[in-house]
Design a protein around this motif. Structure first.
Motif: not given
Ligand code: FES
Ligand SMILES: [Fe+2]
Lengths: 70, 343
Positions: B65, B67-70, B84, B86-89
């Motif tokens: 992802c 955003h933060r790599g999930a 994603c 983790y935070h829905g991006v």
């Molecule tokens: S790591 Fe994917 S939305 Fe934050």
């Protein structure tokens, strides 16, 4: 990681009838007869008939094998 | 400013271990990813997300992802995009961030931040272009003619072996093992156990072939580079396999990582009409199983070989094909590493 090792990838497992028919086809081919008329004659001589129980003709055989080979 | 994953440039050794870049590779069978499904998959040492949109289009994204790599593969399939977990991006199939639900209007929206590989589906398999420059166009792909010829019927056999990709390709460039390793098999029981080989150049690669026997065992192989690397070879069937002559194999080996390989074998035969139908019927009922036994002989051997088995060899004339292949890949790995360092 589990590795993919699947011996059967071409479709459903053959039915007992299909196995029997396949064995008979191999038996006829194994004698060196590789043409359609010879194959049909050979299957009939082995007593391996169509799913309906009749002796094969070249037409019924090609129809059935087209279906089963699809 | 946005961040895109930039890895340290790969070294020649790393490229040699995990596979050539800037070419097409086979990835997996098409039916691994149904419509509306996702699948995490590792190829060339990296994690990817295969994702089939609800309209049937297949996409291949780096599994990370922006955003933060999930891993995106833990996320949710939304038809034409992935959310994603983790935070829905939300990222679409082309790798563009289409929504940041936690912060609408965020500057990530509209940016293409995830690597998306060009993919094609051919003869039941997914092929992807692994470019070093994610924005460059893929090179043209010329498909193995055995897979596009209407008069040829084929089945794909796919497997994953715990062996380096180079072993799997070297095995295919080594026809002589047929008469030994596969002596007890339905197709390779015949012929001489000694031979003299030659290399014959072509405009897309080379043949490695016996000079004194053809059409009896595994007697020749052609190595081809047509935007994708593959081999073509032929092996006779016994008379019980009926009309149509030898079967052939179009083979490919794609690195999963340095120790594991996805192998693709399209078994093909030049048959039409009832001969085609009978071959397909016999393949499904009898032959597939026998072919599998042969393949297991290869797998067992290659998996048992030490990772550095090729570090203290004593080669002879039969190994010219292997030597040629190694030289070619070694040189290409070094050249790719050099151009990555300069980039
Ligand atoms: S790591 Fe994917 S939305 Fe934050
Ligand atoms: Fe083999």
């Amino acid at each position: 990681m589990s590795l993919y090792l699947q011996p059967r990838q071409s479709g459903a497992a053959p039915t007992p009838y299909e196995r029997k028919l396949a064995g008979a086809i191999e038996e006829v081919f194994g004698t060196g007869v590789h043409h359609l008329e010879g194959l049909v004659k050979g299957l009939n001589a082995l007593g391996i008939h169509s799913p309906g129980g009749e002796a094969w003709t070249t037409d019924t055989f090609t129809d059935e094998i087209r279906r089963m080979g699809a | 400013m946005v961040n895109r994953l930039r890895k340290a440039a790969l070294t020649g050794d790393e490229i040699f271990a995990t596979g050539m870049r800037d070419q097409w590779h086979a990835v997996c069978p098409s039916d691994f990813v149904a419509r509306g499904d996702m699948k995490k998959i590792r190829r060339l040492g990296e994690d990817w997300l295969l994702f089939r949109q609800s309209d049937g289009t297949l996409r291949m994204l780096a599994d990370r992802c922006p955003h933060r790599g999930a891993p995106l593969s833990q996320g949710q399939h939304l038809g034409d995009r992935v959310a994603c977990q983790y935070h829905g991006v939300q990222v679409d199939g082309g790798g563009t961030v289409v929504s940041v639900p936690g912060m609408p209007g965020c500057n990530l929206e509209g940016k293409r931040l995830v690597t998306s590989l060009p993919v094609r589906e051919v003869a039941g398999a997914v092929l992807a272009w692994f470019g070093t420059d994610p924005d460059a166009e893929p090179a043209p792909l010329e498909l193995p003619e055995r897979l596009t010829d209407e008069g040829i019927s084929h089945f794909l056999c796919y497997a994953e072996w715990k062996a380096p990709w180079r072993f799997t390709l070297e095995n295919l460039l080594d026809p002589m093992h047929g008469a030994f390793l596969h002596r007890e098999s339905h197709s390779m029981f015949g012929g001489e156990t000694s031979a003299k080989f030659r290399i014959r150049e072509t405009d897309r690669g080379f043949f490695f072939e016996k000079t004194d026997q053809r059409g009896v065992n595994f007697d020749w192989v052609e190595f081809c580079r047509t935007g994708i690397d593959w081999v073509d070879l032929e092996i006779p069937y016994p008379p019980t396999a009926g009309p149509g002559g030898s079967f052939g194999i179009v083979g490919m080996g794609t690195p999963i990582d340095a120790e594991t390989t996805a192998v693709f074998f399209w078994r093909y035969r030049r048959v039409e009409g009832w001969e085609r139908d009978v071959w397909r019927f016999l393949y499904r009922t009898k032959l597939e199983e026998r072919h599998w036994v042969v393949l297991e002989q290869d797998r067992t051997m290659l998996e048992a070989m030490a990772f550095d088995a090729d570090q203290a060899e004593n080669l002879y004339q039969h190994d010219l094909g292997v030597i040629r292949l190694r030289r070619l890949y070694r040189a290409q790995a070094e050249a790719q590493a050099k151009s990555l360092q300069e980039a």
